[in-house]
Write an enzyme that holds these catalytic residues in place. Structure first.
Site, PDB file in Angstrom:
ATOM      1  N   ARG A  47       0.842  -1.219   0.000  1.00  0.00           N
ATOM      2  CA  ARG A  47       0.000   0.000   0.000  1.00  0.00           C
ATOM      3  C   ARG A  47       0.865   1.253   0.000  1.00  0.00           C
ATOM      4  O   ARG A  47       0.536   2.248  -0.629  1.00  0.00           O
ATOM      5  CB  ARG A  47      -0.958  -0.023   1.200  1.00  0.00           C
ATOM      6  CG  ARG A  47      -1.695   1.289   1.433  1.00  0.00           C
ATOM      7  CD  ARG A  47      -3.045   1.133   2.126  1.00  0.00           C
ATOM      8  NE  ARG A  47      -3.003   0.269   3.275  1.00  0.00           N
ATOM      9  CZ  ARG A  47      -2.480   0.585   4.484  1.00  0.00           C
ATOM     10  NH1 ARG A  47      -1.975   1.779   4.692  1.00  0.00           N
ATOM     11  NH2 ARG A  47      -2.477  -0.298   5.465  1.00  0.00           N
ATOM     12  N   TYR A  99     -13.839  18.746 -16.090  1.00  0.00           N
ATOM     13  CA  TYR A  99     -14.526  17.445 -16.159  1.00  0.00           C
ATOM     14  C   TYR A  99     -15.687  17.429 -15.160  1.00  0.00           C
ATOM     15  O   TYR A  99     -15.511  17.783 -13.990  1.00  0.00           O
ATOM     16  CB  TYR A  99     -13.503  16.347 -15.847  1.00  0.00           C
ATOM     17  CG  TYR A  99     -14.069  14.967 -15.631  1.00  0.00           C
ATOM     18  CD1 TYR A  99     -14.812  14.343 -16.618  1.00  0.00           C
ATOM     19  CD2 TYR A  99     -13.850  14.283 -14.440  1.00  0.00           C
ATOM     20  CE1 TYR A  99     -15.322  13.071 -16.424  1.00  0.00           C
ATOM     21  CE2 TYR A  99     -14.343  13.012 -14.235  1.00  0.00           C
ATOM     22  CZ  TYR A  99     -15.090  12.410 -15.237  1.00  0.00           C
ATOM     23  OH  TYR A  99     -15.590  11.154 -15.029  1.00  0.00           O
ATOM     24  N   ASP A 171      -5.529  19.473 -14.637  1.00  0.00           N
ATOM     25  CA  ASP A 171      -5.899  18.162 -15.185  1.00  0.00           C
ATOM     26  C   ASP A 171      -5.364  18.115 -16.614  1.00  0.00           C
ATOM     27  O   ASP A 171      -5.868  18.800 -17.506  1.00  0.00           O
ATOM     28  CB  ASP A 171      -7.428  18.020 -15.139  1.00  0.00           C
ATOM     29  CG  ASP A 171      -7.917  16.652 -15.623  1.00  0.00           C
ATOM     30  OD1 ASP A 171      -7.168  15.987 -16.378  1.00  0.00           O
ATOM     31  OD2 ASP A 171      -9.042  16.267 -15.266  1.00  0.00           O
ATOM     32  N   LYS A 196      -6.804   7.037 -19.729  1.00  0.00           N
ATOM     33  CA  LYS A 196      -7.018   7.561 -21.079  1.00  0.00           C
ATOM     34  C   LYS A 196      -5.768   7.362 -21.946  1.00  0.00           C
ATOM     35  O   LYS A 196      -5.376   6.234 -22.186  1.00  0.00           O
ATOM     36  CB  LYS A 196      -7.465   9.019 -20.976  1.00  0.00           C
ATOM     37  CG  LYS A 196      -8.551   9.269 -19.906  1.00  0.00           C
ATOM     38  CD  LYS A 196      -9.864   8.564 -20.205  1.00  0.00           C
ATOM     39  CE  LYS A 196     -10.855   8.591 -19.045  1.00  0.00           C
ATOM     40  NZ  LYS A 196     -11.166   9.887 -18.478  1.00  0.00           N
TER      41      LYS A 196
HETATM   42  C1  LIG Z   1     -11.731  10.397 -17.348  1.00  0.00           C
HETATM   43  C2  LIG Z   1     -11.327  11.719 -16.816  1.00  0.00           C
HETATM   44  C3  LIG Z   1     -11.210  11.929 -15.432  1.00  0.00           C
HETATM   45  C4  LIG Z   1     -11.564  10.861 -14.411  1.00  0.00           C
HETATM   46  O1  LIG Z   1     -10.692   9.807 -14.443  1.00  0.00           O
HETATM   47  P1  LIG Z   1     -11.110   8.275 -14.058  1.00  0.00           P
HETATM   48  O2  LIG Z   1      -9.881   7.516 -14.389  1.00  0.00           O
HETATM   49  O3  LIG Z   1     -12.320   7.945 -14.878  1.00  0.00           O
HETATM   50  O4  LIG Z   1     -11.457   8.281 -12.602  1.00  0.00           O
HETATM   51  C5  LIG Z   1     -10.787  13.174 -15.008  1.00  0.00           C
HETATM   52  N1  LIG Z   1     -10.509  14.164 -15.887  1.00  0.00           N
HETATM   53  C6  LIG Z   1     -10.618  14.005 -17.211  1.00  0.00           C
HETATM   54  C7  LIG Z   1     -10.296  15.124 -18.118  1.00  0.00           C
HETATM   55  C8  LIG Z   1     -11.033  12.783 -17.722  1.00  0.00           C
HETATM   56  O5  LIG Z   1     -11.141  12.620 -19.059  1.00  0.00           O
END
Ligand SMILES: *Cc1c(COP(=O)(O)O)cnc(C)c1O
Length: 372
Positions: A47, A99, A171, A196
């Site tokens: 962890r 998001y 982000d 992604k």
């Molecule tokens: C998908 C996404 C998230 C969230 O991420 P998860 O892996 O689904 O928890 C946050 N910000 C953006 C821009 C995203 O495309």
């Protein structure tokens, strides 16, 4: 070293025990102490740290030009940790086109526990300045944003925030470190949904925070990571690190295909608006060109004829898959308003497209027949 080289080599070395060129997956949850009680390899318990996660974190820090990185079990777990690192009574400013899940997370999990929040149009530096209060600790940005591809001038906004002692988190999921490096533009933290483009194959969920400095804020993030335990498994860490190795070339393909698709869509009579920062007509084109090396694989369109027509176009695609998410080899299309629900700010005639790695002619042909 250049980014392509870092993507292949950072966090990677042949396994010293076997010579394996591809790293083994270390499933062990616990690590042996030496007779004197010390930890010869630095690992105690999975962890807190694990060799696969450690390799991924080193790679992410190198790619973003940061000092330290912490990997999580999802993008949302990474985001949540940043807000958990703040204290009750703190105020945060979030870009209003961030998001949907980020705003939902802060509203549902933190607003009732003493954190206050202001949403701003971060394209307007004056609006950001105005939103900052005495107790503001964090400015959360996303550029290009989701799903309207709004572009924030990271250098300018970070300068304004820092004058007031506010940390800036970005982000960077849509841009990836291949196209945009927020820490080099003056920001303090980078967040990724590694689900992604970094993982890149729609087969693993993960997230990360990278810090420009291994400072007090980052050490709180790392402590929450180890204590709270919202960590990726060794296999998930391994999958993301594997995905990253080809990312520079995948992202190049996504960008090239998105350019072709955006040009086609911009000329199509059934399309009212194309949101893609690579188009010279896009409001954020100049700023995007100044802070990104290319414009990414995501775009959205608003079609003529409202929600019904948007849903009809989505119903007709054959190559594109109707699904949420992005950044995989396959092209995806999604009616965002339906997914986000009644609180959605997304126009009802909007379709979000993750442009994949198929041949651009096939991508355009499918869009053409679906819009036709
Ligand atoms: C998908 C996404 C998230 C969230 O991420 P998860 O892996 O689904 O928890 C946050 N910000 C953006 C821009 C995203 O495309």
């Amino acid at each position: 070293m250049k980014l392509e080289t870092l993507a292949v080599h950072a966090g990677h070395a042949p396994d010293p025990a076997t010579g394996a060129v591809t790293p083994p997956i270390h499933l062990s949850t616990t690590f042996e102490r030496a007779p004197d009680g010390s930890l010869p390899h630095g690992f105690i318990y999975s962890r807190y740290a694990n060799p696969n996660r450690d390799a991924l974190e080193r790679c992410l820090a190198a790619l973003e030009g940061g000092t330290a990185a912490a990997a999580f079990g999802s993008g949302q777990a990474a985001t949540m940790t940043v807000f958990q690192a703040l204290a009750p009574g703190d105020h945060v400013v979030i870009s209003e086109d961030a998001y949907f899940g980020t705003i939902k997370l802060v509203r549902d999990l933190f607003e009732g526990r003493g954190l206050t929040l202001t949403l701003v149009d971060a394209r307007e530096i004056g609006a950001v300045e105005h939103a900052i209060e005495k107790n503001t600790k964090l400015l959360w940005l996303e550029t290009p944003s989701n799903p309207l591809l709004a572009v924030t001038d990271l250098r300018a906004v970070a300068a304004v925030a820092h004058e007031r002692g506010v940390s800036v988190a970005v982000d960077n999921t849509w841009a990836t470190p291949i196209l945009q490096r927020p820490l080099e533009l003056g920001c303090d933290l980078v967040m990724h949904s590694t689900t992604k483009y970094l993982g890149g194959h729609s087969d693993t969920l993960g997230g990360a925070i990278v810090g420009r400095e291994d400072d007090e804020l980052f050490s709180r993030i790392r402590s929450i990571q180890g204590t709270g335990g919202a960590v990726p498994s060794p296999f998930e860490s391994w999958l993301v690190l594997r995905g990253i190795r080809s990312m520079a070339y995948r992202v190049r393909g996504h960008c090239a295909n998105a350019h072709v698709a955006a040009q086609f869509l911009a000329r199509h009579p059934a399309v009212e608006t194309v949101h893609y920062p690579g188009l010279a007509s896009h409001a954020g084109h100049a700023v995007a060109a100044s802070q990104m090396s290319d414009f990414g694989g995501m775009l959205s369109i608003q079609v003529r004829g409202g929600a019904a027509e948007a849903l009809r176009v989505a119903s007709r695609v054959e190559l594109f898959t109707r699904a949420t998410s992005l950044g995989g080899p396959e092209s995806l299309i999604e009616h965002r308003h339906s997914v986000e629900g009644p609180a959605s700010r997304t126009p009802e005639n909007l379709l979000r497209l993750s442009i994949g790695l198929e041949h651009p002619d096939d991508i355009v042909a499918d869009l053409k027949q679906a819009l036709g």
